[in-house]
Write a protein that holds these residues in place. Structure first.
Motif, PDB file in Angstrom:
ATOM      1  N   HIS A  37       1.221  11.661 -35.232  1.00  0.00           N
ATOM      2  CA  HIS A  37       2.418  10.904 -35.056  1.00  0.00           C
ATOM      3  C   HIS A  37       2.449   9.812 -34.113  1.00  0.00           C
ATOM      4  O   HIS A  37       2.083  10.053 -33.013  1.00  0.00           O
ATOM      5  CB  HIS A  37       3.652  12.105 -35.033  1.00  0.00           C
ATOM      6  N   SER A  38       3.442   8.804 -34.304  1.00  0.00           N
ATOM      7  CA  SER A  38       3.446   7.811 -33.329  1.00  0.00           C
ATOM      8  C   SER A  38       4.911   7.127 -33.343  1.00  0.00           C
ATOM      9  O   SER A  38       5.620   7.272 -34.079  1.00  0.00           O
ATOM     10  CB  SER A  38       2.293   6.691 -33.612  1.00  0.00           C
ATOM     11  N   GLY A  39       5.180   6.547 -31.920  1.00  0.00           N
ATOM     12  CA  GLY A  39       6.662   5.907 -32.366  1.00  0.00           C
ATOM     13  C   GLY A  39       6.599   4.323 -32.319  1.00  0.00           C
ATOM     14  O   GLY A  39       5.094   3.745 -32.393  1.00  0.00           O
ATOM     15  N   GLU A  40       7.541   3.420 -32.102  1.00  0.00           N
ATOM     16  CA  GLU A  40       7.579   2.062 -32.173  1.00  0.00           C
ATOM     17  C   GLU A  40       6.612   1.423 -30.962  1.00  0.00           C
ATOM     18  O   GLU A  40       6.906   2.053 -29.873  1.00  0.00           O
ATOM     19  CB  GLU A  40       9.090   1.438 -32.046  1.00  0.00           C
ATOM     20  N   GLU A  42       4.097   2.101 -29.985  1.00  0.00           N
ATOM     21  CA  GLU A  42       3.213   3.246 -28.922  1.00  0.00           C
ATOM     22  C   GLU A  42       1.832   3.329 -29.600  1.00  0.00           C
ATOM     23  O   GLU A  42       1.459   3.228 -30.743  1.00  0.00           O
ATOM     24  CB  GLU A  42       3.912   4.630 -29.342  1.00  0.00           C
ATOM     25  N   LYS A  44      -1.758   4.719 -29.785  1.00  0.00           N
ATOM     26  CA  LYS A  44      -2.681   6.073 -30.108  1.00  0.00           C
ATOM     27  C   LYS A  44      -4.178   5.770 -30.182  1.00  0.00           C
ATOM     28  O   LYS A  44      -4.316   4.959 -31.099  1.00  0.00           O
ATOM     29  CB  LYS A  44      -2.050   6.951 -31.329  1.00  0.00           C
ATOM     30  N   GLN A  64       6.467   6.574 -42.725  1.00  0.00           N
ATOM     31  CA  GLN A  64       7.532   6.248 -41.976  1.00  0.00           C
ATOM     32  C   GLN A  64       8.698   7.546 -42.473  1.00  0.00           C
ATOM     33  O   GLN A  64       8.765   8.029 -43.429  1.00  0.00           O
ATOM     34  CB  GLN A  64       8.373   5.203 -41.964  1.00  0.00           C
ATOM     35  N   TRP A  65       9.124   8.160 -41.365  1.00  0.00           N
ATOM     36  CA  TRP A  65      10.179   9.194 -41.258  1.00  0.00           C
ATOM     37  C   TRP A  65      11.305   8.868 -42.019  1.00  0.00           C
ATOM     38  O   TRP A  65      12.015   7.727 -41.582  1.00  0.00           O
ATOM     39  CB  TRP A  65      10.447   9.802 -40.220  1.00  0.00           C
ATOM     40  N   SER A 130      14.023   4.134 -33.050  1.00  0.00           N
ATOM     41  CA  SER A 130      13.273   5.408 -32.627  1.00  0.00           C
ATOM     42  C   SER A 130      12.569   6.155 -33.706  1.00  0.00           C
ATOM     43  O   SER A 130      12.335   7.443 -33.636  1.00  0.00           O
ATOM     44  CB  SER A 130      14.395   6.194 -31.666  1.00  0.00           C
ATOM     45  N   SER A 131      12.566   5.664 -35.017  1.00  0.00           N
ATOM     46  CA  SER A 131      12.082   6.425 -36.098  1.00  0.00           C
ATOM     47  C   SER A 131      10.495   6.832 -35.696  1.00  0.00           C
ATOM     48  O   SER A 131       9.893   6.182 -35.089  1.00  0.00           O
ATOM     49  CB  SER A 131      12.147   5.855 -37.557  1.00  0.00           C
ATOM     50  N   ARG A 132      10.273   7.915 -36.281  1.00  0.00           N
ATOM     51  CA  ARG A 132       8.686   8.428 -36.287  1.00  0.00           C
ATOM     52  C   ARG A 132       8.030   7.836 -37.348  1.00  0.00           C
ATOM     53  O   ARG A 132       8.298   7.798 -38.507  1.00  0.00           O
ATOM     54  CB  ARG A 132       8.666   9.759 -36.213  1.00  0.00           C
ATOM     55  N   ARG A 134       3.807   8.447 -39.256  1.00  0.00           N
ATOM     56  CA  ARG A 134       2.820   9.383 -39.422  1.00  0.00           C
ATOM     57  C   ARG A 134       1.510   8.536 -39.926  1.00  0.00           C
ATOM     58  O   ARG A 134       1.684   7.860 -40.764  1.00  0.00           O
ATOM     59  CB  ARG A 134       2.877  10.435 -40.286  1.00  0.00           C
TER      60      ARG A 134
END
Length: 231
Positions: A37-40, A42, A44, A64-65, A130-132, A134
């Protein structure tokens, strides 16, 4: 004679099964599939230990969540992912912006731990706050992909020959991976031997220092007793 033929056939069958299992286990070892999982914006990263002169193929898919469905759904086309590949010496092997689902390839120039980083890139067409996210990532090491379309074209390429070539490529990749592991084992062995040697010399130095301090203290005590005429 019939009994010997049966034993010989069963032995060959067992050897084929063992060889197939060995190749299959190495194929799984040369492939990494995961999701995270990652954010805007962000970043990894994952680290892969790769031999030199090895082709790496990566595929990823971003989901996207969805707050209404309460599940991860396919991402909109406006979302981009920046893929950055960094070699052990800090050299950037790949830095490119892709879409929400893409394939990337690169070739390692030196053995060691390579960093594979993915970072979401917001655009004016896509604002997800701020949605997550995957991210499904599949990394395959070596040229061991099998072209089923080529196999089906039996009028152009012999199926058995193509499969033998595919197995040969897998064996070469396995040998390259084994040589890389031998180099790493030799490096860590030399490093361990150097550490043990340093520990030994430090213990000898400590013993010499403590012995010298003890003798000096005994001499000082003897001189003190002689000066006071106690002995």
């Amino acid at each position: 004679t019939l009994f010997r033929s049966a034993v010989h056939y069963s032995t060959l069958t067992a050897m084929k099964i063992m060889l197939g299992g060995l190749l299959l286990s190495f194929c799984f070892a040369l492939s990494t599939a995961l999701y995270f999982h990652s954010g805007e914006r962000e970043e990894k990263c994952i680290i892969e230990d790769i031999p030199t002169d090895t082709l790496i193929t990566g595929r990823y898919k971003v989901q996207q969540w969805d707050i209404h469905e309460h599940d991860f759904l396919p991402s909109a086309p406006g979302l981009g992912m920046m893929v950055t590949i960094t070699a052990p010496n800090g050299e950037i092997l790949l830095s490119k912006l892709y879409g929400p689902e893409a394939k990337f390839t690169f070739t390692s120039h030196s053995p060691g731990e390579h960093s594979i980083c993915l970072q979401s890139n917001s655009t004016k067409l896509m604002v997800f706050g701020s949605s997550r996210l995957r991210i499904h990532l599949d990394v395959q090491i070596g040229e061991h992909l099998f072209d089923e379309a080529a196999v089906q074209a039996k009028d152009k390429v012999n199926e058995v020959t193509l499969r033998l070539q595919h197995l040969t490529e897998q064996i070469h990749q396995i040998i390259k991976e084994q040589n890389h592991q031998r180099e790493r084992e030799e490096f860590y062995r030399l490093k361990s031997e150097g550490t043990n040697s340093n520990v030994l010399w430090w213990a000898i130095a400590q013993t010499f220092i403590l012995t010298s301090v003890g003798l000096w203290q005994m001499k000082c005590l003897k001189d003190f007793l002689i000066e006071k005429k106690l002995v």
